[in-house]
Design a protein around this motif. Structure first.
Motif, PDB file in Angstrom:
ATOM      1  N   ASN A  63     -24.920  64.605  -2.131  1.00  0.00           N
ATOM      2  CA  ASN A  63     -25.647  65.859  -2.544  1.00  0.00           C
ATOM      3  C   ASN A  63     -24.944  67.054  -1.513  1.00  0.00           C
ATOM      4  O   ASN A  63     -25.206  67.890  -2.027  1.00  0.00           O
ATOM      5  CB  ASN A  63     -27.057  65.540  -2.256  1.00  0.00           C
ATOM      6  N   GLN A  64     -24.091  66.729  -0.715  1.00  0.00           N
ATOM      7  CA  GLN A  64     -23.467  67.905  -0.102  1.00  0.00           C
ATOM      8  C   GLN A  64     -22.382  68.371  -1.105  1.00  0.00           C
ATOM      9  O   GLN A  64     -21.827  69.597  -1.118  1.00  0.00           O
ATOM     10  CB  GLN A  64     -22.993  67.571   1.182  1.00  0.00           C
ATOM     11  N   VAL A  65     -21.929  67.690  -2.260  1.00  0.00           N
ATOM     12  CA  VAL A  65     -20.949  68.206  -3.161  1.00  0.00           C
ATOM     13  C   VAL A  65     -21.616  68.168  -4.531  1.00  0.00           C
ATOM     14  O   VAL A  65     -20.977  67.720  -5.508  1.00  0.00           O
ATOM     15  CB  VAL A  65     -19.709  67.202  -3.236  1.00  0.00           C
TER      16      VAL A  65
ATOM     17  N   GLY B  20     -22.985  69.131  14.115  1.00  0.00           N
ATOM     18  CA  GLY B  20     -22.926  70.353  13.226  1.00  0.00           C
ATOM     19  C   GLY B  20     -22.965  69.667  11.927  1.00  0.00           C
ATOM     20  O   GLY B  20     -22.993  68.549  11.651  1.00  0.00           O
ATOM     21  N   CYS B  21     -22.577  70.635  10.974  1.00  0.00           N
ATOM     22  CA  CYS B  21     -22.731  70.100   9.491  1.00  0.00           C
ATOM     23  C   CYS B  21     -21.882  71.119   8.588  1.00  0.00           C
ATOM     24  O   CYS B  21     -22.043  72.153   8.772  1.00  0.00           O
ATOM     25  CB  CYS B  21     -24.183  70.036   9.184  1.00  0.00           C
ATOM     26  N   LEU B  22     -21.049  70.379   7.778  1.00  0.00           N
ATOM     27  CA  LEU B  22     -20.605  71.176   6.739  1.00  0.00           C
ATOM     28  C   LEU B  22     -21.415  72.107   5.900  1.00  0.00           C
ATOM     29  O   LEU B  22     -20.902  73.099   5.419  1.00  0.00           O
ATOM     30  CB  LEU B  22     -19.549  70.345   5.880  1.00  0.00           C
ATOM     31  N   SER B  23     -22.593  71.662   5.838  1.00  0.00           N
ATOM     32  CA  SER B  23     -23.378  72.656   4.870  1.00  0.00           C
ATOM     33  C   SER B  23     -24.305  73.831   5.940  1.00  0.00           C
ATOM     34  O   SER B  23     -24.850  74.302   5.187  1.00  0.00           O
ATOM     35  CB  SER B  23     -24.354  71.615   4.372  1.00  0.00           C
TER      36      SER B  23
ATOM     37  N   GLN C  41     -26.970  58.424  10.999  1.00  0.00           N
ATOM     38  CA  GLN C  41     -28.373  58.857  10.667  1.00  0.00           C
ATOM     39  C   GLN C  41     -28.110  60.234  10.102  1.00  0.00           C
ATOM     40  O   GLN C  41     -29.128  60.758   9.353  1.00  0.00           O
ATOM     41  CB  GLN C  41     -28.954  58.920  12.230  1.00  0.00           C
ATOM     42  N   HIS C  42     -27.382  61.117  10.648  1.00  0.00           N
ATOM     43  CA  HIS C  42     -27.111  62.379  10.117  1.00  0.00           C
ATOM     44  C   HIS C  42     -26.855  62.290   8.454  1.00  0.00           C
ATOM     45  O   HIS C  42     -27.276  63.075   7.821  1.00  0.00           O
ATOM     46  CB  HIS C  42     -25.783  63.124  10.766  1.00  0.00           C
ATOM     47  N   GLU C  43     -26.161  61.374   7.900  1.00  0.00           N
ATOM     48  CA  GLU C  43     -25.563  61.317   6.770  1.00  0.00           C
ATOM     49  C   GLU C  43     -26.696  60.975   5.829  1.00  0.00           C
ATOM     50  O   GLU C  43     -27.024  61.270   4.738  1.00  0.00           O
ATOM     51  CB  GLU C  43     -24.300  60.374   6.411  1.00  0.00           C
ATOM     52  N   VAL C  44     -27.552  59.987   6.199  1.00  0.00           N
ATOM     53  CA  VAL C  44     -28.398  59.386   5.583  1.00  0.00           C
ATOM     54  C   VAL C  44     -29.620  60.449   5.538  1.00  0.00           C
ATOM     55  O   VAL C  44     -30.409  60.391   4.465  1.00  0.00           O
ATOM     56  CB  VAL C  44     -28.992  57.938   6.013  1.00  0.00           C
ATOM     57  N   ASP C  45     -29.994  61.275   6.505  1.00  0.00           N
ATOM     58  CA  ASP C  45     -30.768  62.219   6.490  1.00  0.00           C
ATOM     59  C   ASP C  45     -30.474  63.204   5.320  1.00  0.00           C
ATOM     60  O   ASP C  45     -31.419  63.567   4.432  1.00  0.00           O
ATOM     61  CB  ASP C  45     -30.783  63.026   7.805  1.00  0.00           C
ATOM     62  N   HIS C  46     -29.482  63.371   5.058  1.00  0.00           N
ATOM     63  CA  HIS C  46     -29.058  64.370   3.847  1.00  0.00           C
ATOM     64  C   HIS C  46     -29.416  63.624   2.664  1.00  0.00           C
ATOM     65  O   HIS C  46     -29.916  64.480   1.725  1.00  0.00           O
ATOM     66  CB  HIS C  46     -27.436  64.437   3.786  1.00  0.00           C
ATOM     67  N   LEU C  47     -29.332  62.250   2.649  1.00  0.00           N
ATOM     68  CA  LEU C  47     -29.474  61.550   1.153  1.00  0.00           C
ATOM     69  C   LEU C  47     -30.999  61.781   1.277  1.00  0.00           C
ATOM     70  O   LEU C  47     -31.442  61.557  -0.131  1.00  0.00           O
ATOM     71  CB  LEU C  47     -29.092  60.254   1.344  1.00  0.00           C
TER      72      LEU C  47
END
Ligand code: NI
Length: 192
Positions: free
Chosen positions: A54-56, A102-105, A144-150
């Motif tokens: 979802n970041q893309v 940090g986060c690319l978004s 955890q950071h990536e699955v939070d995005h999802l």
């Protein structure tokens, strides 16, 4: 070489919408396999430690993680390229640690969040084969950071102390040495 995709920035609704799970049939299509290549290419091009679909702008329950001598995170241990499809994370035990993320978004910022030290991972790989594992330390935090995005969440949602929010420049200038020491201790303990 695949083409890098545009990365959604904080404020775009796609980052706040929980993603949908995929079927194995969908996953196996050429279109989806091409998308996975694009996702990895985009993560590498942007020097990310991970990237969620979802970041893309694809609201699908898929993310990639990889750390290889990352200039955005020079103190971090390497993580082999892993694509997680339909991941479900479950904390193992109660232990947590404070991680500077940090986060690319979320351009130009870093901030401290609490993460579980160990998580159980149930997912599929890009071919639909089951992944069942436990990840620890920095690798666990990245997952955890990536699955939070999802799930439509950003690391900023989990900041407990807003005074920990700093620009990347000030992170490198005033905080990175201490963080590198903390991460080294974590690696010592968890091996990742
Ligand atoms: Ni992120």
């Amino acid at each position: 070489m695949r083409r890098p995709l545009r990365i959604a920035q904080i404020g775009h609704p796609v980052l706040r919408t929980p993603t949908r799970t995929l079927t194995r049939e969908e996953l196996k299509t050429d279109e989806m396999q091409d998308f996975l290549d694009d996702l990895v290419e985009t993560m590498r091009e942007a020097n990310g430690a991970g990237l969620a679909a979802n970041q893309v702008y694809q609201s699908l329950r898929i993310c990639a993680v990889e750390v290889r001598e990352n200039s955005r995170y020079p103190y971090r241990p390497n993580i082999p390229l892993t694509i997680l499809v339909n991941p479900v994370l479950t904390p193992v035990g109660d232990a947590m640690f404070t991680n500077y993320e940090g986060c690319l978004s979320v351009p130009d910022l870093r901030g401290q969040v609490r993460r579980h030290c160990e998580v159980d991972v149930q997912a599929w790989d890009r071919n639909g084969k089951a992944i069942s594992t436990v990840v620890k330390g920095m690798t666990a935090a990245t997952y955890q950071h990536e699955v939070d995005h999802l799930d439509g969440k950003l690391y900023l949602d989990r900041i407990e102390d807003p005074t920990s929010i700093v620009t990347l420049e000030n992170f490198q200038r005033y905080h990175m040495n201490k963080v590198a020491e903390d991460v080294a201790a974590l690696i010592e303990r968890y091996g990742s």
